[in-house]
Design a protein around this motif. Structure first.
Motif, PDB file in Angstrom:
ATOM      1  N   VAL A 267       0.826  -1.203   0.000  1.00 25.14           N
ATOM      2  CA  VAL A 267       0.000   0.000   0.000  1.00 25.14           C
ATOM      3  C   VAL A 267       0.864   1.259   0.000  1.00 25.14           C
ATOM      4  CG1 VAL A 267      -1.737   1.323   1.265  1.00 25.14           C
ATOM      5  CG2 VAL A 267      -1.880  -1.184   1.186  1.00 25.14           C
ATOM      6  N   TYR A 268       0.517   2.188  -0.878  1.00 24.58           N
ATOM      7  CA  TYR A 268       1.121   3.518  -0.919  1.00 24.58           C
ATOM      8  C   TYR A 268      -0.007   4.526  -0.750  1.00 24.58           C
ATOM      9  CZ  TYR A 268       5.433   1.356  -2.529  1.00 24.58           C
ATOM     10  OH  TYR A 268       6.569   0.592  -2.600  1.00 24.58           O
ATOM     11  N   CYS A 269       0.156   5.439   0.207  1.00 30.12           N
ATOM     12  CA  CYS A 269      -0.914   6.379   0.559  1.00 30.12           C
ATOM     13  C   CYS A 269      -0.374   7.801   0.596  1.00 30.12           C
ATOM     14  CB  CYS A 269      -1.501   5.991   1.919  1.00 30.12           C
ATOM     15  SG  CYS A 269      -2.857   7.055   2.485  1.00 30.12           S
ATOM     16  N   CYS A 270      -1.139   8.741   0.055  1.00 34.93           N
ATOM     17  CA  CYS A 270      -0.740  10.149   0.094  1.00 34.93           C
ATOM     18  C   CYS A 270      -1.982  11.030   0.153  1.00 34.93           C
ATOM     19  CB  CYS A 270       0.098  10.512  -1.130  1.00 34.93           C
ATOM     20  SG  CYS A 270       0.751  12.202  -1.087  1.00 34.93           S
ATOM     21  N   GLY A 271      -1.959  12.004   1.042  1.00 33.99           N
ATOM     22  CA  GLY A 271      -3.079  12.925   1.188  1.00 33.99           C
ATOM     23  C   GLY A 271      -2.925  13.717   2.470  1.00 33.99           C
ATOM     24  N   PRO A 272      -3.944  14.479   2.848  1.00 30.40           N
ATOM     25  CA  PRO A 272      -3.889  15.218   4.116  1.00 30.40           C
ATOM     26  C   PRO A 272      -3.715  14.267   5.298  1.00 30.40           C
ATOM     27  CG  PRO A 272      -5.720  15.957   2.731  1.00 30.40           C
ATOM     28  CD  PRO A 272      -5.182  14.718   2.092  1.00 30.40           C
ATOM     29  N   GLU A 273      -3.136  14.762   6.370  1.00 27.86           N
ATOM     30  CA  GLU A 273      -2.849  13.918   7.539  1.00 27.86           C
ATOM     31  C   GLU A 273      -4.084  13.198   8.080  1.00 27.86           C
ATOM     32  OE1 GLU A 273      -0.019  13.017   8.693  1.00 27.86           O
ATOM     33  OE2 GLU A 273       1.232  14.343   7.466  1.00 27.86           O
ATOM     34  N   PRO A 274      -5.240  13.875   8.257  1.00 31.74           N
ATOM     35  CA  PRO A 274      -6.417  13.149   8.770  1.00 31.74           C
ATOM     36  C   PRO A 274      -6.836  12.010   7.854  1.00 31.74           C
ATOM     37  CG  PRO A 274      -6.749  15.517   8.943  1.00 31.74           C
ATOM     38  CD  PRO A 274      -5.523  15.321   8.108  1.00 31.74           C
ATOM     39  N   PHE A 275      -6.690  12.210   6.541  1.00 39.48           N
ATOM     40  CA  PHE A 275      -7.038  11.158   5.589  1.00 39.48           C
ATOM     41  C   PHE A 275      -6.111   9.965   5.759  1.00 39.48           C
ATOM     42  CE2 PHE A 275      -6.175   9.169   1.446  1.00 39.48           C
ATOM     43  CZ  PHE A 275      -7.442   8.710   1.123  1.00 39.48           C
ATOM     44  N   MET A 276      -4.812  10.210   5.839  1.00 37.54           N
ATOM     45  CA  MET A 276      -3.865   9.105   5.966  1.00 37.54           C
ATOM     46  C   MET A 276      -4.032   8.385   7.300  1.00 37.54           C
ATOM     47  SD  MET A 276      -0.364  10.347   4.052  1.00 37.54           S
ATOM     48  CE  MET A 276      -0.003  11.677   5.206  1.00 37.54           C
ATOM     49  N   THR A 277      -4.370   9.121   8.355  1.00 41.10           N
ATOM     50  CA  THR A 277      -4.641   8.478   9.643  1.00 41.10           C
ATOM     51  C   THR A 277      -5.826   7.541   9.530  1.00 41.10           C
ATOM     52  OG1 THR A 277      -3.743  10.360  10.882  1.00 41.10           O
ATOM     53  CG2 THR A 277      -5.230   8.880  12.062  1.00 41.10           C
ATOM     54  N   ALA A 278      -6.883   7.988   8.845  1.00 43.04           N
ATOM     55  CA  ALA A 278      -8.077   7.148   8.667  1.00 43.04           C
ATOM     56  C   ALA A 278      -7.749   5.893   7.862  1.00 43.04           C
ATOM     57  CB  ALA A 278      -9.178   7.952   7.986  1.00 43.04           C
ATOM     58  N   VAL A 279      -6.902   6.034   6.834  1.00 45.40           N
ATOM     59  CA  VAL A 279      -6.505   4.878   6.030  1.00 45.40           C
ATOM     60  C   VAL A 279      -5.707   3.898   6.870  1.00 45.40           C
ATOM     61  CG1 VAL A 279      -5.090   4.115   4.078  1.00 45.40           C
ATOM     62  CG2 VAL A 279      -6.568   6.113   3.831  1.00 45.40           C
TER      63      VAL A 279
END
Length: 359
Positions: free
Chosen positions: A220-232
């Motif tokens: 998995v590779y994830c990128c976005g605002p911090e709250p979004f990445m925390t939720a992921v």
């Protein structure tokens, strides 16, 4: 006749970049393509970033330095592209949108960064992004496509509206020519007068299971605002994903070395750690492992909390928490206002330490 015996040089950041094109992507967002005036080629890993020195009248020194992920692919080395979105308080990106034109030269530093799959041996990928966090995923996907790799990638992007999905047409064109690129878009709301039949709402565990049923097998590779990445991260961890196979890049803090990698301080319930839940209305206390949900703990001591889905969707098991902390990973069954007021969903809340609820 062109001399084919001389190998092209590789661009170094001692040479300024010259803008050659600006392509609008959506409101306040554009892709800026640069070349090296000397004709040098660009050598970098897909997913890395550049730092641009941008004129900023009124700022100390008259310039600002802004970091942008490269959205182009190293498989196309004659130019390099960054895609940037201006936020309301943007200085550098706003200047580029208003002033950058073909022929203008800027100083750049890099490329650099660790967020890349260049050295990965994974066969199956899961790219998850929000907004302009799509840029490194575009670079990695294009690179694999150009190199003729047998793609097996689920590509998820979340946006405000369908019209705000960056690179949508390019991705759909690529996906229409290979069965190995599986596109999934999630929007908060449809565009006016344009029906949307895809996923809608906030990205959550249920969507993940539908989009990529074999997510446990993917890197998995994830990128976005911090709250979004925390939720992921919470969604993946809650589903038993091996977080050693998880990689992320922040909007605000891309890093160049392993030492700069921020520690992820996510709360992860521990099976060996004990918690205590006091059901205040019934005056009953349950001592359980942190991995037990409030709903299961209530049932273990003979108490009944009405419930339905047990996945954090229906909201039936909403109860008031009056003391302590819980780790809650829900799927849309509770509002931010309710959470702010102290409510939790018992079916997907794990107690951390001592907790009291009105049951």
């Amino acid at each position: 006749m062109k001399d084919l015996t001389t190998a092209p040089t590789i661009w170094r950041d001692s040479e300024m970049l010259e803008c050659v094109s600006i392509v609008p992507e959506m409101p306040n967002t554009a892709s800026f393509t640069f070349r090296a005036p000397s004709g040098a080629l660009f050598d970098y890993d897909a997913g890395q970033f550049l730092t641009l020195e941008i004129p900023a009248p009124g700022e100390p020194g008259g310039v600002v330095h802004r970091t942008y992920t490269i959205s182009s692919s190293p498989s196309r080395p004659r130019s390099i592209t960054i895609t940037a979105k201006a936020q309301p308080d943007s200085i550098g990106t706003r200047w580029m949108l208003d002033n950058l034109r073909p022929g203008v030269r800027l100083k750049a530093i890099g490329p650099a960064g660790l967020f890349t799959n260049a050295k990965s041996r994974a066969r199956k990928y899961l790219f998850i992004s929000a907004g302009s966090g799509i840029t490194p995923m575009m670079s990695m996907t294009t690179c694999m496509w150009d190199e003729g790799q047998e793609l097996d990638a689920v590509f998820i992007n979340c946006a405000k509206r369908p019209s705000e999905i960056i690179f949508r047409q390019r991705l759909e064109q690529m996906a229409s020519r290979t069965p190995g690129l599986d596109l999934k878009f999630v929007v908060e709301e449809p565009d006016p007068y344009a029906p949307w039949t895809g996923y809608q709402g906030q990205f959550n565990q249920l969507m993940l299971g539908l989009m990529a049923p074999d997510y446990l097998e993917r890197e998995v590779y994830c990128c976005g605002p911090e709250p979004f990445m925390t939720a992921v991260r919470e969604a993946l961890a809650g589903l038993g994903f091996d977080m050693d196979n998880y990689h992320q890049e922040s909007f605000g803090a891309p890093v160049e070395t392993e030492a700069e990698q921020p520690a992820l301080d996510d709360v992860v319930p521990d099976e060996d750690s004990k918690a205590e839940i006091h059901f205040a209305t019934s005056d009953v206390t349950a001592k359980v492992a942190e991995t037990e949900t409030v709903l299961a703990a209530a049932r273990s001591v003979g108490l009944n909390i009405p419930s339905g889905c047990t996945f954090g969707v229906c909201g039936t098991c909403k109860v008031k928490k009056t003391e302590g902390e819980v780790h809650m990973v829900h799927n849309g069954g509770i509002s931010d206002d309710d959470i702010e007021a102290g409510y939790i969903l018992a079916c997907c809340s794990n107690p951390i330490g001592k907790v009291a609820v009105e049951v």
